[in-house]
Design a protein around this motif. Structure first.
Motif, PDB file in Angstrom:
ATOM      1  N   MET A 110       0.812  -1.214   0.000  1.00  0.00           N
ATOM      2  CA  MET A 110       0.000   0.000   0.000  1.00  0.00           C
ATOM      3  C   MET A 110       0.851   1.273   0.000  1.00  0.00           C
ATOM      4  O   MET A 110       0.566   2.225  -0.726  1.00  0.00           O
ATOM      5  CB  MET A 110      -0.916   0.003   1.222  1.00  0.00           C
ATOM      6  CG  MET A 110      -1.829   1.193   1.301  1.00  0.00           C
ATOM      7  SD  MET A 110      -2.953   0.932   2.671  1.00  0.00           S
ATOM      8  CE  MET A 110      -3.088   2.558   3.290  1.00  0.00           C
ATOM      9  N   ASN A 136     -11.183   4.406  11.472  1.00  0.00           N
ATOM     10  CA  ASN A 136     -11.736   3.348  10.616  1.00  0.00           C
ATOM     11  C   ASN A 136     -13.193   3.066  10.942  1.00  0.00           C
ATOM     12  O   ASN A 136     -14.031   2.941  10.039  1.00  0.00           O
ATOM     13  CB  ASN A 136     -10.926   2.057  10.756  1.00  0.00           C
ATOM     14  CG  ASN A 136      -9.739   2.006   9.842  1.00  0.00           C
ATOM     15  OD1 ASN A 136      -9.670   2.715   8.851  1.00  0.00           O
ATOM     16  ND2 ASN A 136      -8.792   1.156  10.176  1.00  0.00           N
ATOM     17  N   HIS A 138     -12.747   2.365   6.248  1.00  0.00           N
ATOM     18  CA  HIS A 138     -11.359   1.975   6.006  1.00  0.00           C
ATOM     19  C   HIS A 138     -10.700   2.817   4.914  1.00  0.00           C
ATOM     20  O   HIS A 138      -9.487   3.015   4.931  1.00  0.00           O
ATOM     21  CB  HIS A 138     -11.265   0.485   5.664  1.00  0.00           C
ATOM     22  CG  HIS A 138     -11.566  -0.378   6.844  1.00  0.00           C
ATOM     23  ND1 HIS A 138     -10.627  -0.695   7.788  1.00  0.00           N
ATOM     24  CD2 HIS A 138     -12.716  -0.969   7.250  1.00  0.00           C
ATOM     25  CE1 HIS A 138     -11.171  -1.452   8.715  1.00  0.00           C
ATOM     26  NE2 HIS A 138     -12.443  -1.634   8.416  1.00  0.00           N
ATOM     27  N   HIS A 139     -11.475   3.331   3.973  1.00  0.00           N
ATOM     28  CA  HIS A 139     -10.884   4.175   2.932  1.00  0.00           C
ATOM     29  C   HIS A 139     -10.305   5.459   3.532  1.00  0.00           C
ATOM     30  O   HIS A 139      -9.280   5.949   3.070  1.00  0.00           O
ATOM     31  CB  HIS A 139     -11.920   4.478   1.827  1.00  0.00           C
ATOM     32  CG  HIS A 139     -13.119   5.240   2.303  1.00  0.00           C
ATOM     33  ND1 HIS A 139     -14.099   4.672   3.089  1.00  0.00           N
ATOM     34  CD2 HIS A 139     -13.478   6.528   2.118  1.00  0.00           C
ATOM     35  CE1 HIS A 139     -15.025   5.584   3.363  1.00  0.00           C
ATOM     36  NE2 HIS A 139     -14.665   6.717   2.786  1.00  0.00           N
ATOM     37  N   ASP A 176      -7.125   4.388   5.276  1.00  0.00           N
ATOM     38  CA  ASP A 176      -6.069   4.227   4.267  1.00  0.00           C
ATOM     39  C   ASP A 176      -5.500   5.584   3.854  1.00  0.00           C
ATOM     40  O   ASP A 176      -4.284   5.734   3.684  1.00  0.00           O
ATOM     41  CB  ASP A 176      -6.607   3.503   3.030  1.00  0.00           C
ATOM     42  CG  ASP A 176      -6.897   2.033   3.282  1.00  0.00           C
ATOM     43  OD1 ASP A 176      -6.506   1.509   4.350  1.00  0.00           O
ATOM     44  OD2 ASP A 176      -7.524   1.411   2.403  1.00  0.00           O
TER      45      ASP A 176
END
Length: 180
Positions: free
Chosen positions: A25, A66, A71-72, A75
């Motif tokens: 990632m 989160n 979660h995006h 991230d």
């Protein structure tokens, strides 16, 4: 048949992840490779009388980010931190994703005071930024710093010292840097 195939694919994926030195990632070093580099730095410190410092960095309240925003957004916070580390650290510093929202940095030839100054600049820049997907949300980090000491019998002792300092930062209210 499907179970066997899925199991084999998972095994192959695990082997590939070990072979790749980078986190998929963030494209910084993964924990396995970063720890090898830390071990190398530890050995250099044992043989040459030069300072070196380790920093462990954790995004404050990451689980809440989160859980509350998805979660995006988590991230995005990880990627923001990675970008700030790349921009704010020296070319000789070694960044690794230690796990989840935790990062580790080796700062060769740096005293703990130098590392704190560098990290605090990054921490302050992060706090001033806002995530694009959730502009009301800034990123705060807690950091534990440990300078190499000749009394450390193995590189794990160095890592443990930084980890203890990180927990001190969290226990003192987060959003701060503590030195072992």
């Amino acid at each position: 048949m499907t179970y066997v195939t899925a199991t084999k694919l998972a095994e192959h994926k695990s082997r590939l992840m070990l072979m790749s030195p980078h986190d998929g990632m963030t494209n910084v070093y993964n924990r396995h490779h970063w720890e090898q580099l830390l071990h190398n730095e530890y050995e250099i410190c044992r043989h040459i009388d030069e300072p070196s410092t380790l920093a462990l960095i954790d995004i404050d309240h990451f689980k809440t980010i989160n859980d509350s925003f998805g979660h995006h957004v988590g991230d995005e916070a990880i990627l923001f931190l990675t970008e700030e580390l790349r921009n704010g650290l020296r070319a000789t510093d070694v960044i690794g994703r230690f796990g989840g929202d935790e990062f580790a940095v080796i700062l060769p030839e740096a005293l703990a005071t130098d590392a704190v100054e560098i990290i605090n600049r990054i921490r302050k820049r992060l706090a001033a930024k806002r995530l694009t997907q959730t502009p009301q949300l800034g990123i705060r980090i807690s950091v534990g710093v440990a300078e190499y000491r000749p009394t450390m019998n193995q590189y794990h002792d160095w890592l443990k010292a930084a980890d203890i300092a990180l927990y001190m930062a969290k226990n003192k209210g987060r959003g701060r840097t503590e030195v072992a």
